[in-house]
Design a protein around this motif. Structure first.
Motif, mmCIF file in Angstrom:
data_model
loop_
_atom_site.group_PDB
_atom_site.id
_atom_site.type_symbol
_atom_site.label_atom_id
_atom_site.label_comp_id
_atom_site.label_asym_id
_atom_site.label_seq_id
_atom_site.Cartn_x
_atom_site.Cartn_y
_atom_site.Cartn_z
ATOM 1 N N PRO A 128 0.798 -1.229 0.000
ATOM 2 C CA PRO A 128 0.000 0.000 0.000
ATOM 3 C C PRO A 128 0.827 1.273 0.000
ATOM 4 C CG PRO A 128 -0.961 -1.605 1.496
ATOM 5 C CD PRO A 128 0.345 -2.181 1.034
ATOM 6 N N ALA A 129 1.923 1.292 0.741
ATOM 7 C CA ALA A 129 2.744 2.506 0.842
ATOM 8 C C ALA A 129 3.319 2.931 -0.499
ATOM 9 C CB ALA A 129 3.870 2.290 1.848
ATOM 10 N N ASP A 130 3.540 1.964 -1.411
ATOM 11 C CA ASP A 130 4.181 2.248 -2.689
ATOM 12 C C ASP A 130 3.190 2.437 -3.832
ATOM 13 O OD1 ASP A 130 6.633 2.070 -1.441
ATOM 14 O OD2 ASP A 130 6.908 -0.044 -1.931
ATOM 15 N N ARG A 131 1.911 2.492 -3.537
ATOM 16 C CA ARG A 131 0.926 2.715 -4.580
ATOM 17 C C ARG A 131 0.896 4.194 -4.963
ATOM 18 N NH1 ARG A 131 -3.856 -1.338 -2.263
ATOM 19 N NH2 ARG A 131 -2.527 -3.206 -2.304
ATOM 20 N N ARG A 132 0.755 4.424 -6.259
ATOM 21 C CA ARG A 132 0.843 5.794 -6.755
ATOM 22 C C ARG A 132 -0.547 6.368 -7.022
ATOM 23 N NH1 ARG A 132 5.197 8.432 -8.036
ATOM 24 N NH2 ARG A 132 6.440 6.520 -8.178
ATOM 25 N N ILE A 133 -0.711 7.624 -6.653
ATOM 26 C CA ILE A 133 -1.986 8.323 -6.791
ATOM 27 C C ILE A 133 -2.086 8.933 -8.189
ATOM 28 C CG2 ILE A 133 -3.409 10.198 -5.869
ATOM 29 C CD1 ILE A 133 -1.797 9.757 -3.211
ATOM 30 N N GLY A 134 -3.258 8.796 -8.791
ATOM 31 C CA GLY A 134 -3.457 9.286 -10.149
ATOM 32 C C GLY A 134 -4.071 10.671 -10.213
ATOM 33 N N SER A 135 -4.331 11.094 -11.432
ATOM 34 C CA SER A 135 -4.925 12.412 -11.677
ATOM 35 C C SER A 135 -6.399 12.419 -11.285
ATOM 36 C CB SER A 135 -4.800 12.772 -13.156
ATOM 37 O OG SER A 135 -3.448 12.780 -13.558
ATOM 38 N N PHE A 221 -11.172 10.526 -18.979
ATOM 39 C CA PHE A 221 -9.785 10.830 -19.325
ATOM 40 C C PHE A 221 -9.555 10.818 -20.835
ATOM 41 C CE2 PHE A 221 -8.970 9.290 -14.885
ATOM 42 C CZ PHE A 221 -8.414 10.470 -14.421
ATOM 43 N N GLY A 222 -10.622 10.553 -21.610
ATOM 44 C CA GLY A 222 -10.508 10.559 -23.062
ATOM 45 C C GLY A 222 -9.595 9.486 -23.591
ATOM 46 N N ALA A 224 -10.594 6.184 -24.366
ATOM 47 C CA ALA A 224 -11.252 5.086 -25.083
ATOM 48 C C ALA A 224 -10.865 3.781 -24.439
ATOM 49 C CB ALA A 224 -10.905 5.140 -26.568
ATOM 50 N N GLU A 225 -10.259 2.864 -25.190
ATOM 51 C CA GLU A 225 -9.849 1.579 -24.612
ATOM 52 C C GLU A 225 -8.336 1.516 -24.359
ATOM 53 O OE1 GLU A 225 -13.451 0.143 -23.904
ATOM 54 O OE2 GLU A 225 -11.607 -0.953 -23.488
ATOM 55 N N ARG A 226 -7.668 2.648 -24.385
ATOM 56 C CA ARG A 226 -6.231 2.646 -24.126
ATOM 57 C C ARG A 226 -5.936 2.466 -22.663
ATOM 58 N NH1 ARG A 226 -6.267 7.548 -27.000
ATOM 59 N NH2 ARG A 226 -5.404 8.592 -25.169
ATOM 60 N N SER A 227 -4.700 2.159 -22.337
ATOM 61 C CA SER A 227 -4.261 2.060 -20.941
ATOM 62 C C SER A 227 -4.374 3.404 -20.266
ATOM 63 C CB SER A 227 -2.811 1.579 -20.875
ATOM 64 O OG SER A 227 -2.282 1.782 -19.583
ATOM 65 N N THR A 228 -4.753 3.425 -18.985
ATOM 66 C CA THR A 228 -4.806 4.668 -18.220
ATOM 67 C C THR A 228 -3.565 4.864 -17.368
ATOM 68 O OG1 THR A 228 -5.972 3.609 -16.411
ATOM 69 C CG2 THR A 228 -7.317 4.630 -18.112
ATOM 70 N N SER A 229 -2.482 4.152 -17.698
ATOM 71 C CA SER A 229 -1.268 4.286 -16.892
ATOM 72 C C SER A 229 -0.765 5.717 -16.886
ATOM 73 C CB SER A 229 -0.182 3.338 -17.420
ATOM 74 O OG SER A 229 0.116 3.612 -18.787
ATOM 75 N N ALA A 230 -1.081 6.488 -17.954
ATOM 76 C CA ALA A 230 -0.631 7.878 -17.993
ATOM 77 C C ALA A 230 -1.246 8.696 -16.881
ATOM 78 C CB ALA A 230 -0.973 8.496 -19.349
ATOM 79 N N THR A 231 -2.400 8.264 -16.391
ATOM 80 C CA THR A 231 -3.063 9.043 -15.355
ATOM 81 C C THR A 231 -2.424 8.844 -13.992
ATOM 82 O OG1 THR A 231 -4.666 7.321 -14.752
ATOM 83 C CG2 THR A 231 -5.220 8.766 -16.603
ATOM 84 N N VAL A 232 -1.478 7.915 -13.890
ATOM 85 C CA VAL A 232 -0.826 7.683 -12.611
ATOM 86 C C VAL A 232 0.683 7.832 -12.722
ATOM 87 C CG1 VAL A 232 -2.630 6.222 -11.669
ATOM 88 C CG2 VAL A 232 -0.841 5.187 -13.039
ATOM 89 N N SER A 233 1.130 8.477 -13.761
ATOM 90 C CA SER A 233 2.573 8.661 -13.922
ATOM 91 C C SER A 233 3.055 9.736 -12.963
ATOM 92 C CB SER A 233 2.881 9.058 -15.364
ATOM 93 O OG SER A 233 2.225 10.245 -15.701
ATOM 94 N N PRO A 234 4.328 9.697 -12.569
ATOM 95 C CA PRO A 234 4.867 10.705 -11.652
ATOM 96 C C PRO A 234 4.776 12.094 -12.251
ATOM 97 C CG PRO A 234 6.373 8.819 -11.879
ATOM 98 C CD PRO A 234 5.323 8.658 -12.929
#
Length: 234
Positions: A128-135, A221-222, A224-234
């Motif tokens: 849990p401590a290492d989980r990253r918060i998204g936009s 986040f616009g 579509a079916e793409r990965s949402t990893s960008a929403t949690v990037s540093p």
């Protein structure tokens, strides 16, 4: 550490943006909180942490988390591909007065009228401590989503009214579902049976299906079916 409630939706969103990209451990350190190593016995910890960090006041559990702004906060764990890990808790269901309830004045409607979604990247093996918060994403149901939620709520409440709890499981509902809720499986609340007689039944709560919330995030986040990893990037 106490955080003053935000005075506007814009201020709330700005606070959410400032959390974006940070680790749960970073936010916990700011508040002098200890992050549990395992959330199985601390379910809801990250949600409570972010509520505190954003300045949510303590209040009525049936009202939005930010009552003066009319905004509910929903922390949602997601995989790197954007799929929610689980269904999303909305609010406790009142089982004894279904006949008196109306969608427009219901706690479910109040909670879902305006939601601030904050994704948290949650991968197997990551503590849990290492989980990253998204936009953050501010969401108000559009006409289609509102109709889905209203239809499901009416259907579920109609079944409760007619004492069909024994046959009512999480498969009912396209967006909204009713599931057991309580500290233990033995928690009971007032309800009615099929003959309209008062009984004690297992406590239930309203949840949003993961398929519904995934659609909300993808559209919001616009992506579509793409990965949402960008929403949690540093």
């Amino acid at each position: 550490m106490l955080v003053a409630p935000p005075q506007s939706v814009a201020e709330l969103m700005e606070r959410g943006i400032q959390l974006s990209g940070r680790l749960v451990s970073d936010v916990a350190a700011d508040l002098d909180w200890q992050v549990p190593a395992d959330l199985r016995r601390a379910k809801g910890f990250i949600g409570r942490l972010l509520e505190t960090a954003l300045g949510a006041p303590e209040g009525n559990a049936q009202a939005p988390d930010f009552p003066t702004l009319g905004v509910e906060l929903k922390t949602i764990p997601i995989r790197a591909d954007g799929r929610p890990v689980e269904s999303t808790w909305v609010t406790r269901a009142s089982l004894h007065d279904a006949a008196e309830q109306r969608w427009e004045s219901s706690a479910v409607h109040a909670k879902l009228r305006c939601v601030l979604w904050i994704p948290v990247l949650t991968e197997p093996g990551v503590p849990p401590a290492d989980r990253r918060i998204g936009s953050p994403l501010l969401w108000r149901p559009d006409s289609v989503e509102e109709a889905m939620l209203r239809r499901d709520w009416h259907d579920l409440m109609e079944r409760i009214l007619h004492g069909e709890l024994a046959d009512l499981d999480a498969k009912v509902g396209d967006a909204l579902q009713l599931r057991p809720k309580g500290a233990t499986a033995q928690e009971r609340t007032h309800a009615v049976d099929i003959d309209g007689r008062p009984v004690m039944a297992q406590a239930r709560g309203f949840y949003l299906r993961a398929s519904f919330t995934r659609g909300v995030l993808l559209r919001g986040f616009g992506l579509a079916e793409r990965s949402t990893s960008a929403t949690v990037s540093p």
